[in-house]
Motif scaffolding. Structure first.
Motif, PDB file in Angstrom:
ATOM      1  N   ARG A 204      14.664  89.797  61.962  1.00 54.24           N
ATOM      2  CA  ARG A 204      13.011  89.696  62.198  1.00 54.24           C
ATOM      3  C   ARG A 204      12.973  90.954  63.406  1.00 54.24           C
ATOM      4  NH1 ARG A 204      12.439  83.782  64.744  1.00 54.24           N
ATOM      5  NH2 ARG A 204      13.555  84.885  66.424  1.00 54.24           N
ATOM      6  N   GLY A 205      13.904  91.763  63.560  1.00 53.14           N
ATOM      7  CA  GLY A 205      14.027  92.698  64.667  1.00 53.14           C
ATOM      8  C   GLY A 205      14.085  92.313  65.832  1.00 53.14           C
ATOM      9  N   ASP A 206      14.345  91.033  66.263  1.00 55.05           N
ATOM     10  CA  ASP A 206      14.578  90.730  67.683  1.00 55.05           C
ATOM     11  C   ASP A 206      15.456  91.837  68.567  1.00 55.05           C
ATOM     12  OD1 ASP A 206      13.001  88.523  66.915  1.00 55.05           O
ATOM     13  OD2 ASP A 206      14.391  87.305  67.055  1.00 55.05           O
ATOM     14  N   PHE A 207      16.459  92.434  67.701  1.00 51.85           N
ATOM     15  CA  PHE A 207      17.355  93.475  68.603  1.00 51.85           C
ATOM     16  C   PHE A 207      16.984  94.726  68.081  1.00 51.85           C
ATOM     17  CE2 PHE A 207      19.948  89.471  67.919  1.00 51.85           C
ATOM     18  CZ  PHE A 207      20.244  89.408  69.372  1.00 51.85           C
TER      19      PHE A 207
ATOM     20  N   VAL B 174      22.961 101.455  61.522  1.00 52.90           N
ATOM     21  CA  VAL B 174      23.716 102.655  60.574  1.00 52.90           C
ATOM     22  C   VAL B 174      22.817 102.928  59.340  1.00 52.90           C
ATOM     23  CG1 VAL B 174      25.901 102.869  59.100  1.00 52.90           C
ATOM     24  CG2 VAL B 174      25.750 101.218  61.279  1.00 52.90           C
ATOM     25  N   ILE B 175      22.536 103.868  59.254  1.00 53.07           N
ATOM     26  CA  ILE B 175      21.401 104.312  58.251  1.00 53.07           C
ATOM     27  C   ILE B 175      22.190 105.046  57.250  1.00 53.07           C
ATOM     28  CG2 ILE B 175      19.731 105.924  57.670  1.00 53.07           C
ATOM     29  CD1 ILE B 175      18.819 105.861  60.511  1.00 53.07           C
ATOM     30  N   HIS B 176      22.481 104.572  55.889  1.00 54.30           N
ATOM     31  CA  HIS B 176      23.577 104.717  54.976  1.00 54.30           C
ATOM     32  C   HIS B 176      22.636 105.354  53.871  1.00 54.30           C
ATOM     33  CE1 HIS B 176      22.208 101.211  53.085  1.00 54.30           C
ATOM     34  NE2 HIS B 176      22.655 100.286  54.187  1.00 54.30           N
ATOM     35  N   GLY B 177      21.318 105.261  53.638  1.00 55.34           N
ATOM     36  CA  GLY B 177      20.497 105.577  52.827  1.00 55.34           C
ATOM     37  C   GLY B 177      20.769 104.792  51.359  1.00 55.34           C
ATOM     38  N   ILE B 178      20.221 105.200  50.477  1.00 52.92           N
ATOM     39  CA  ILE B 178      19.999 104.457  49.180  1.00 52.92           C
ATOM     40  C   ILE B 178      20.775 105.288  48.063  1.00 52.92           C
ATOM     41  CG2 ILE B 178      18.733 103.310  47.385  1.00 52.92           C
ATOM     42  CD1 ILE B 178      16.632 102.745  49.616  1.00 52.92           C
TER      43      ILE B 178
ATOM     44  N   ALA C  95      18.524  96.132  57.941  1.00 52.74           N
ATOM     45  CA  ALA C  95      17.459  96.574  58.738  1.00 52.74           C
ATOM     46  C   ALA C  95      15.954  96.067  58.411  1.00 52.74           C
ATOM     47  CB  ALA C  95      17.590  97.824  59.181  1.00 52.74           C
ATOM     48  N   PRO C  96      15.076  95.972  59.481  1.00 51.38           N
ATOM     49  CA  PRO C  96      13.693  95.539  59.227  1.00 51.38           C
ATOM     50  C   PRO C  96      13.050  96.972  58.772  1.00 51.38           C
ATOM     51  CG  PRO C  96      14.188  94.840  61.367  1.00 51.38           C
ATOM     52  CD  PRO C  96      15.553  95.464  60.712  1.00 51.38           C
ATOM     53  N   LEU C  97      11.942  97.086  58.307  1.00 52.49           N
ATOM     54  CA  LEU C  97      11.351  98.351  57.852  1.00 52.49           C
ATOM     55  C   LEU C  97      11.300  99.414  58.871  1.00 52.49           C
ATOM     56  CD1 LEU C  97       8.417  97.141  55.512  1.00 52.49           C
ATOM     57  CD2 LEU C  97      10.733  98.275  54.918  1.00 52.49           C
TER      58      LEU C  97
ATOM     59  N   TYR D  65      13.035 100.280  61.177  1.00 45.30           N
ATOM     60  CA  TYR D  65      14.645 100.815  61.511  1.00 45.30           C
ATOM     61  C   TYR D  65      15.304 101.093  60.351  1.00 45.30           C
ATOM     62  CZ  TYR D  65      13.858  98.130  65.960  1.00 45.30           C
ATOM     63  OH  TYR D  65      13.278  97.878  67.310  1.00 45.30           O
ATOM     64  N   GLY D  66      14.617 101.280  59.212  1.00 49.73           N
ATOM     65  CA  GLY D  66      15.049 101.845  58.013  1.00 49.73           C
ATOM     66  C   GLY D  66      15.054 100.989  56.801  1.00 49.73           C
ATOM     67  N   GLY D  67      14.869  99.825  56.838  1.00 53.58           N
ATOM     68  CA  GLY D  67      14.867  98.960  55.826  1.00 53.58           C
ATOM     69  C   GLY D  67      15.817  98.758  54.926  1.00 53.58           C
ATOM     70  N   LYS D  68      15.693  99.101  53.485  1.00 52.79           N
ATOM     71  CA  LYS D  68      16.964  98.897  52.504  1.00 52.79           C
ATOM     72  C   LYS D  68      17.975  99.991  52.663  1.00 52.79           C
ATOM     73  CE  LYS D  68      14.269  96.397  49.004  1.00 52.79           C
ATOM     74  NZ  LYS D  68      13.827  96.474  47.460  1.00 52.79           N
ATOM     75  N   GLY D  69      17.724 100.938  53.399  1.00 54.12           N
ATOM     76  CA  GLY D  69      18.549 102.073  53.540  1.00 54.12           C
ATOM     77  C   GLY D  69      19.278 102.051  54.778  1.00 54.12           C
ATOM     78  N   ALA D  70      19.239 101.097  55.690  1.00 56.25           N
ATOM     79  CA  ALA D  70      20.052 100.963  56.856  1.00 56.25           C
ATOM     80  C   ALA D  70      20.534  99.195  57.221  1.00 56.25           C
ATOM     81  CB  ALA D  70      19.321 101.324  58.035  1.00 56.25           C
ATOM     82  N   VAL D  71      21.431  99.409  58.109  1.00 54.69           N
ATOM     83  CA  VAL D  71      22.004  97.690  58.435  1.00 54.69           C
ATOM     84  C   VAL D  71      21.826  98.035  59.822  1.00 54.69           C
ATOM     85  CG1 VAL D  71      23.231  97.215  56.556  1.00 54.69           C
ATOM     86  CG2 VAL D  71      24.325  98.468  58.471  1.00 54.69           C
ATOM     87  N   LEU D  72      21.359  96.710  60.324  1.00 55.84           N
ATOM     88  CA  LEU D  72      21.748  96.590  62.062  1.00 55.84           C
ATOM     89  C   LEU D  72      23.005  95.780  62.144  1.00 55.84           C
ATOM     90  CD1 LEU D  72      18.013  95.617  63.421  1.00 55.84           C
ATOM     91  CD2 LEU D  72      19.189  97.779  63.468  1.00 55.84           C
TER      92      LEU D  72
END
Length: 185
Positions: free
Chosen positions: A92-95, A132-136, A161-163, A165-172
């Motif tokens: 949800r992007g709470d953090f 962490v932005i890893h890209g696709i 990650a939520p959109l 913060y990078g969406g499918k190309g990133a993880v929180l």
């Protein structure tokens, strides 16, 4: 009152002759030690830091270990014993991430080193959440980064990650920080 220097005893001529006779067959040594023009350099701090990062990344992150997480769909992970609600909060992007690591253009080995450095920096600066932005791209890092992160003992939770913060190309990720006495009260 001035201190007087102790005077050395005078040597008799007989003792001096005896000394000269005892060393009469001695030869002067040839200097055979090597003298360096420049002192040997100490390893630079950057080299030591690089070696430490490599050691940490090799210790925690293995390419052979494949955890039981789905890296083809929405990536989510919560460490055993932690609150399962953390994954939902990350989704949800709470953090909000306090640090961001961009892995674009890196290979797997360099990505491992950077991940270890990110986790170390988060713990040192007491940051709870990082991105962490890893890209696709070719999907190499997209699949490997979550697999590496699951192996580290200080990762508390992870979610795609939520959109914003990078969406499918990133993880929180959430870092398991040691609790100080100040926060336990």
């Amino acid at each position: 009152m001035k201190k007087q220097r102790p005077t050395s005893p005078k040597i008799d001529d007989a003792d001096l002759d005896l000394f000269r006779q005892s060393i009469s067959g001695a030869k002067q040594f040839k200097q055979d030690t090597v003298r360096f023009n420049k002192a040997p350099s100490k390893p630079k701090l950057n080299e030591l830091a690089t070696q430490k990062k490599q050691h940490q990344s090799e210790f925690y992150f293995s390419d052979e270990y494949i955890p039981d997480i789905d890296t083809h769909g929405t990536v989510q992970y919560v460490k055993q014993g932690a609150d399962r609600y953390l994954a939902k909060q990350l989704r949800r992007g709470d953090f909000a991430p306090e640090l961001t690591l961009d892995l674009h253009g890196l290979n797997k080995d360099a990505a491992k080193e950077e991940l270890a450095a990110l986790i170390h920096a988060c713990k040192k600066q007491h940051y709870y959440c990082a991105s962490v932005i890893h890209g696709i791209g070719e999907h190499v890092l997209k699949h490997k980064v979550p697999q590496y992160l699951v192996q580290h003992p200080d990762i508390l939770a992870m979610h795609q990650a939520p959109l914003e913060y990078g969406g499918k190309g990133a993880v929180l990720i959430l870092i398991d920080l040691p609790q100080s006495d100040e926060f336990r009260r």
